[in-house]
Design a protein around this motif. Sequence first.
Motif, PDB file in Angstrom:
ATOM      1  N   HIS A  97       0.855  -1.099  -0.212  1.00 20.43           N
ATOM      2  CA  HIS A  97      -0.085   0.001   0.133  1.00 20.43           C
ATOM      3  C   HIS A  97       0.813   1.242   0.200  1.00 20.43           C
ATOM      4  N   ASP A  98       2.239   1.027  -0.143  1.00 22.61           N
ATOM      5  CA  ASP A  98       3.234   2.146  -0.479  1.00 22.61           C
ATOM      6  C   ASP A  98       3.489   2.025  -1.667  1.00 22.61           C
ATOM      7  N   ALA A  99       3.364   3.138  -2.416  1.00 14.49           N
ATOM      8  CA  ALA A  99       3.800   3.425  -3.941  1.00 14.49           C
ATOM      9  C   ALA A  99       4.991   2.647  -4.112  1.00 14.49           C
ATOM     10  N   LEU A 100       6.112   3.123  -3.315  1.00 11.96           N
ATOM     11  CA  LEU A 100       7.411   2.676  -3.675  1.00 11.96           C
ATOM     12  C   LEU A 100       7.619   1.088  -3.385  1.00 11.96           C
ATOM     13  N   LEU A 101       6.874   0.523  -2.232  1.00 11.28           N
ATOM     14  CA  LEU A 101       7.272  -0.699  -1.855  1.00 11.28           C
ATOM     15  C   LEU A 101       6.500  -1.525  -3.098  1.00 11.28           C
TER      16      LEU A 101
ATOM     17  N   PHE B 237       8.546  -4.349  -5.581  1.00 16.47           N
ATOM     18  CA  PHE B 237       7.960  -5.768  -5.954  1.00 16.47           C
ATOM     19  C   PHE B 237       7.875  -5.832  -7.280  1.00 16.47           C
ATOM     20  N   PHE B 238       7.207  -4.697  -7.806  1.00 16.14           N
ATOM     21  CA  PHE B 238       6.696  -4.589  -9.479  1.00 16.14           C
ATOM     22  C   PHE B 238       8.155  -4.850 -10.165  1.00 16.14           C
TER      23      PHE B 238
ATOM     24  N   TYR C  80       5.686  12.132  -5.316  1.00 19.32           N
ATOM     25  CA  TYR C  80       6.114  12.196  -3.976  1.00 19.32           C
ATOM     26  C   TYR C  80       6.554  13.469  -3.578  1.00 19.32           C
ATOM     27  N   MET C  81       7.103  14.188  -4.763  1.00 22.96           N
ATOM     28  CA  MET C  81       7.499  15.560  -4.599  1.00 22.96           C
ATOM     29  C   MET C  81       6.453  16.541  -4.283  1.00 22.96           C
ATOM     30  N   GLN C  82       5.207  16.151  -4.907  1.00 28.59           N
ATOM     31  CA  GLN C  82       4.021  16.911  -4.852  1.00 28.59           C
ATOM     32  C   GLN C  82       3.411  16.785  -3.455  1.00 28.59           C
ATOM     33  N   SER C  83       3.579  15.666  -2.908  1.00 27.81           N
ATOM     34  CA  SER C  83       2.677  15.418  -1.687  1.00 27.81           C
ATOM     35  C   SER C  83       3.410  14.884  -0.526  1.00 27.81           C
ATOM     36  N   GLY C  84       4.928  14.655  -0.794  1.00 28.80           N
ATOM     37  CA  GLY C  84       5.636  14.320   0.464  1.00 28.80           C
ATOM     38  C   GLY C  84       5.118  12.900   0.869  1.00 28.80           C
ATOM     39  N   THR C  85       4.466  11.979   0.146  1.00 29.54           N
ATOM     40  CA  THR C  85       4.108  10.547   0.652  1.00 29.54           C
ATOM     41  C   THR C  85       3.938   9.775  -0.377  1.00 29.54           C
ATOM     42  N   TRP C  86       3.992   8.382  -0.105  1.00 29.00           N
ATOM     43  CA  TRP C  86       4.119   7.443  -0.973  1.00 29.00           C
ATOM     44  C   TRP C  86       2.746   6.516  -0.510  1.00 29.00           C
ATOM     45  N   ASN C  87       1.925   6.921   0.547  1.00 30.41           N
ATOM     46  CA  ASN C  87       0.651   6.388   0.746  1.00 30.41           C
ATOM     47  C   ASN C  87      -0.483   6.478  -0.167  1.00 30.41           C
ATOM     48  N   LEU C  88      -0.692   5.141  -0.668  1.00 26.57           N
ATOM     49  CA  LEU C  88      -1.591   5.184  -1.705  1.00 26.57           C
ATOM     50  C   LEU C  88      -2.979   6.016  -1.361  1.00 26.57           C
TER      51      LEU C  88
END
Lengths: 501, 482
Positions: free
Chosen positions: A132-136, A140-141, A186-194
């Motif tokens: 549920h974390d975009a980078l995570l 895996f992807f 991430y730059m726009q939001s500061g988060t990777w949380n979907l």
Amino acid sequence: MFEQSLLSVLIWLPMIGGLLLLALGQQRAGMVKFLALALSVATFLLSIPLWTQFDGGSAALQFVEKVVWIDALNIHYHLGVNGIAMPLVILTTVITVLIVLSAWRVIDKHVHQYMAAMLILEGMLIGVFSAHDALLFYLFFEAMLIPMFIIIGVWGGPNRVYATIKFFLYTFLGSVLMLIGLIYLYMQSGTWNLTELAALPLTMQQQTWLFFAFFIAFAVKIPMFPVHTWLPDAHVEAPTGGSVVLAAIMLKVGGYGFIRFSLPILPDASQEFTWLLITLSLIAVIYIGLVAIVQKDMKKLIAYSSISHMGFVTLGIFLVFMLMRTDGNSDMALTGAVIQMVSHGFISAAMFLCVGVLYDRLHTRMIRDYGGVINTMPWFGAFFVFFAMANSGLPGTSGFVGEFMVILASFQANFWIAFSAAITLILGAAYSLWMIKRVVFGSITNEAVESMQDVNSREFFILAVLAVFVLVLGVWPEPLVEVMRASVQQVIEHVSVSKVI
Amino acid sequence: MFGWSELIPALPELLVLAMACVVLVVGLYSSNRSGGGFIVFLSVLTMLFAIIITAKDHVATVEFSRQLLFNGTFIRDGFGDMLKVVVYILMIAVFFYAKQYLRTNHNVRGEYFALLLFATLGTMVMISGHSFISLYLGLELVALSSYALVAYSRTDIKGNEAAMKYFILGAMASGLFLYGVSLLYGATGSLQIDEISSAIARQDNDMMLVLGLIFIMVGIAFKLGAVPFHMWLPDVYQGAPAATTLFLSSAPKIAAFALAVRVLSQGMENIFDYWQPMVASLALMSIIVGNIFALQQDNLKRMFAYSTISHIGFMLLGLVGGADGVASAMFYMIVYLIMAVGGFGIIVLLSSKGIEAENISDFKGLNQRNSWYAFMMLLILFSMAGVPPLVGFFAKLYVLQAVIAAGYLWLAILAVIFAVIGAFYYLRVVKVMYFDESETDQAIDVSFDVKAVLSVNALAQLGLLVILPVLFQYCIYVTRTL
């Protein structure tokens, strides 16, 4: 306690087990096989609570785990499944058991590495579906490419090097652009949380760029019409197990990516480019269906049929936007798309395993080398005919449910879309049944076919399990629909609200 | 005034200097037959002690104090200490691989390790240099030791050719660098980094300053091997003995990186707008040229040389990112050097007497010959290609993030596209190792300690993931307190 870390166990048990198999080495092949089977069965059994304890009434993320991982970049080890991801996780664990079984006698070179690659791949696939974390997710992807590259390259056919490098570079190019898109977000939001990314307002221009960055990554994976050419090559050269995991699970990652990333994060751009996606989906359905008819190689035929069937998935996903405008039943379109993903997972796995059974006996995949197989292999013939029927969307099999829902939904959107999509029922029957006619029925055409042995108990078991899944889903899809209903509705509610600044 | 207490912060340098002399003397009395075990032991011990001396101040307090010594020509700070510890660790690996290489070639002599230690000392002086005089001294010490190391096999024509080329081009680059320094001195009236920095802040940017900057930039680019000053790198990497190539791609690269950071980010931060486009174009050219030329190499050492160029380009991209980018560049450099040392380490291991396993075809069917080494190489190659979950991916991620944060989205896009092109040549090696049949079934004879070092080195591609957040946090911290 157990429930809180269930997803982690599902991801890491096969991965660590796979590394263990690597360490065991070539000499202990027998032990490696049993250990691999034990690990895959254990993973499957552990994934059952995922289904039984899942709260279908809630769209919220379940079995959540969240730990800070890299503080400097705000990356979290954040897992969780909703009603759309959970069935795909189960699909992965089921298929992996069958793949391990199918390799039992067939793989004789570096068995430990084969089993290890499959198990590591399983862990990564579960990771993709539950991140549920975009980078995570991205981790895996991308990481999936390594074991798959090895699987095709080491145990593949004569042209395997070309196929596997093409496969790797195609998907790698697609996904690095997605990485840039993710870093930008991430730059726009500061988060990777979907969830937080889904709530982030973006201008139309930003959404358009990001949409295409994601689109390339997922379209290559699915694969969609102009970027599909790696798939037939990869399938033809891959060993049976590789084809199965590729068709049954890896292609689903693309469709899942659209639902998890493109739709919620970029609803307005998705809306804007619905025409493009629907057009490409219809081209996949019709044109690739026609291409499948003329194939001489069974694996190639099934590979093209996979692309054609995946066209239904993207069609269903993006019909949502057309139906929202006309107040149609957009739930049905999206549900149909997800069911099509699960069902195609079982059917394509079965089809490739059937070809694998034939290939193990005669070492050829050419349709013309067979004929009258039913005379020497009655059980196998029955299975093959059944799965071909399912592949062409016979009512009563799972292949029918998803396609029918998508076609029904498309009628509410536009008659011609529905008309074009429905052509697949004819095309699917044409390529599947014509192949069956030439391979299975008729009189025995040559001596090689005459000497073929019917399926052994191991092969029978594998095909029977898949047949049961295909039938049960076809006759009674309600539990699956039920489990994803809340999640599907949540996606649709979310995309119906514009987030343009 | 100069006092004895001023020597204490420079203790690691003094230790390495003393031990280099000891190794030189011991080497005279240690015969070829004993295999140089004692010399390697001494060298590794030196590095271990150096780690302790350098790091002990930071164990008690996290605070990194900044000490200027010897009239401001020498600096001890967190940035330098962290880089030095990395150098020591890399050098330990280099010593083990060098021992393996020299033993298979029956050419173990004490000078080799003494030269390595002197080069290490030069690296340390460069890392800690705070005036152009000390920086230049360190630079020359590294360079002179390296020339000798490249020419180590006296009878090898290729090695001699490489050393010659390296020497001539290196001397020219040093000259250009010195010329730049003299111009800078003319413009600012000082050779000390801090004073130059404040002098630049005071005055308007005149022509002489910019001209000096350009010449210094050329010197740095040459030492790093950034395009278009990369010509020496493929030839030297290919011609030098594998153990020397291995060394060249470790400590000297850190030294050049430290030089770049000290001069550009520390000394000339006020004319960032001048040097940023220069670094950006060096970076972009390096990434493009490095990746495209690496595609057509059949010689693995040469391929790694071009891949080094592309990685240097990626690291320079981090510097483009400004103050925050320095941390990402530093992280990239550390991670890349661990990969590079491991990659060359495997070449060393596969080499037999007189024959270097430098052609890609020498790796044919490595998976059949020894699946453990093949797997180690696989980890290193995929890490270099930047495929997650290996640590090379995170290095790229940090740099890309810094570049995008600095507003260079297009640079980031170009960089990743060329990274995909770069993936191809790494895949080619994996293909050869795993998909091709082996032509020889010669066993790989490696002593246990070297095997262990290599395994640790390669598994670090996965293992670093565990300490990754901490490591990166440190990089950020030490570059902020520059």
